[in-house]
Design an enzyme around this catalytic site. Structure first.
Site, PDB file in Angstrom:
ATOM      1  N   GLY A  46       0.463  -1.656  -0.299  1.00 34.15           N
ATOM      2  CA  GLY A  46       0.388   0.259  -0.309  1.00 34.15           C
ATOM      3  C   GLY A  46       0.967   1.555  -0.054  1.00 34.15           C
TER       4      GLY A  46
ATOM      5  N   GLY B  84      -0.485   5.086  -0.821  1.00 33.27           N
ATOM      6  CA  GLY B  84      -1.461   5.239   0.101  1.00 33.27           C
ATOM      7  C   GLY B  84      -1.065   6.117   0.475  1.00 33.27           C
TER       8      GLY B  84
ATOM      9  CG  ASP C  36      -4.043  -8.127  -5.231  1.00 30.21           C
ATOM     10  OD1 ASP C  36      -4.261  -7.721  -4.036  1.00 30.21           O
ATOM     11  OD2 ASP C  36      -4.727  -8.417  -6.367  1.00 30.21           O
TER      12      ASP C  36
ATOM     13  CE1 TYR D 116     -10.587   2.007   8.211  1.00 27.89           C
ATOM     14  CE2 TYR D 116     -11.402   3.018  10.104  1.00 27.89           C
ATOM     15  CZ  TYR D 116     -10.377   2.909   9.510  1.00 27.89           C
ATOM     16  OH  TYR D 116      -8.692   3.368   9.520  1.00 27.89           O
TER      17      TYR D 116
ATOM     18  CB  ILE E 147      -3.339  10.386   9.109  1.00 31.42           C
ATOM     19  CG1 ILE E 147      -3.468   9.165   9.889  1.00 31.42           C
ATOM     20  CG2 ILE E 147      -2.261  11.149   8.984  1.00 31.42           C
ATOM     21  CD1 ILE E 147      -2.754   9.743  11.441  1.00 31.42           C
TER      22      ILE E 147
END
Ligand code: AKB
Length: 317
Positions: free
Chosen positions: A8, A11, A54, A143, A173
């Site tokens: 990731g 991101g 992935d 989540y 953040i």
């Protein structure tokens, strides 16, 4: 020397974390993992190796671990809170099935693993003021459910297999580099862009809604410092409360107005975001992180605002 894979890496957190890790451990020692469609660009692409990583493809991950002799994995693959509510199956597939693959691989190749949790792991009975490190975690969002599961699964692999798993519960953040996407706390980033562009900000979170927040340089330091911490001193592992500030929309608005007096904000509350925000802590107690591995943030609302406005102004004007 560490050999690190950041999953990731393109991101919001990954893009800055990867560059900081390369500064500390050497460009060739930090692999930027990404998925097709979000390829690294610019400095991230040019400063070190990158590979498609992935989380649903364990063979692909294994090939990277072998090729680069990886010993540490920062796993940042996840959907943020609002998106996860609209794609719960995908949130689970990435967050939990993906984590399972990573932990299995880490067990086989003896890698340390960092998988962040969030303030989203709280809700439904959690004390919201000065939220303790160890308390009720019964969130009602996908989540939150996936973040609590992340914590439990990471602890399970540590207790059962001795795997070196560590995590923090990140608050919202705020960064001036890569924008977030689909989070409840995103308003606290978007507001700076509106201010610098001279636009009125329409705030989706209601007045008086307190949430924990942190400036990106502190978030990056939290992740790296925890992974560097002496394991003997860690009583907790997955995951540590960490916070730097707690504010409501009217507080950040007032802070920005000190620098841009003409800035305007009005409320148009988004009911999903508001209900998620209401279930999250007003302020977390991060004493355990401070005591066990020396956590201490550098930025508060005032110093973060000065830096955000300076950086965004020079980039956007
Ligand atoms: C979100 O709002 O979804 C994230 C988080 C606090 O975990 N920024």
């Amino acid at each position: 020397m560490k050999n690190i894979l950041v999953i990731g890496s393109t991101g919001q957190i990954g893009s800055e974390l990867t560059l900081e890790l390369r500064k500390r451990y050497g460009n060739d020692h930090v692999v930027a993992g990404y998925i097709t469609g979000s390829e690294p660009q610019g400095e991230l692409k040019n400063s070190g190796p990158s590979e498609i990583a992935d989380v649903s493809n364990i063979a692909q991950l294994e090939a990277i671990v072998k090729k680069y002799n990886i010993d540490t994995i920062y796993n940042l693959a996840a959907l943020l809170s609002v998106v996860a509510e609209s794609k719960p199956r995908l949130a689970w597939t990435i967050g939990i099935d993906g984590l399972w693959n990573i932990l299995e691989l880490a067990r086989q190749y003896n890698c340390a693993v960092f998988t962040p949790s969030s303030i989203g792991s709280f809700g439904g009975g959690t004390p919201l003021v000065n939220t303790p490190q160890d308390t009720i975690q019964r969130p009602r969002t996908m989540y939150g459910v996936s973040k609590v599961t992340t914590e439990l699964l990471s602890d399970y692999y540590h207790i059962k297999y001795g795997l070196d798993t560590r995590a923090v519960r990140f608050p919202g953040i705020i960064s001036n580099v890569t924008p977030p996407g689909g989070g409840t706390t995103d308003y606290a980033v978007d507001i700076y862009y509106s201010a610098v562009k001279g636009e009125k900000f329409i705030c989706p979170i209601g007045e008086g809604t307190l949430m924990d927040m942190m400036y990106m340089p502190d978030a990056i330091r939290a992740a790296i410092d925890l992974m560097e911490a002496d394991p003997i001193k860690l009583i907790h592992r997955n995951a540590f409360n960490v916070t730097a500030m707690s504010f409501a929309p009217e507080n950040i608005y007032a802070e920005i107005k000190k620098h841009i007096p003409s800035f305007e904000m009005e409320y148009n509350v988004d009911s999903l975001k508001q209900s998620i925000a209401n279930s999250w802590p007003d302020s977390m107690d991060d004493t355990c992180a401070r005591e066990e591995w020396g956590w201490k943030p550098s930025y508060d609302l005032s110093s973060m605002t000065i830096d955000m406005l300076e950086k965004l102004s020079s980039r956007l004007k």
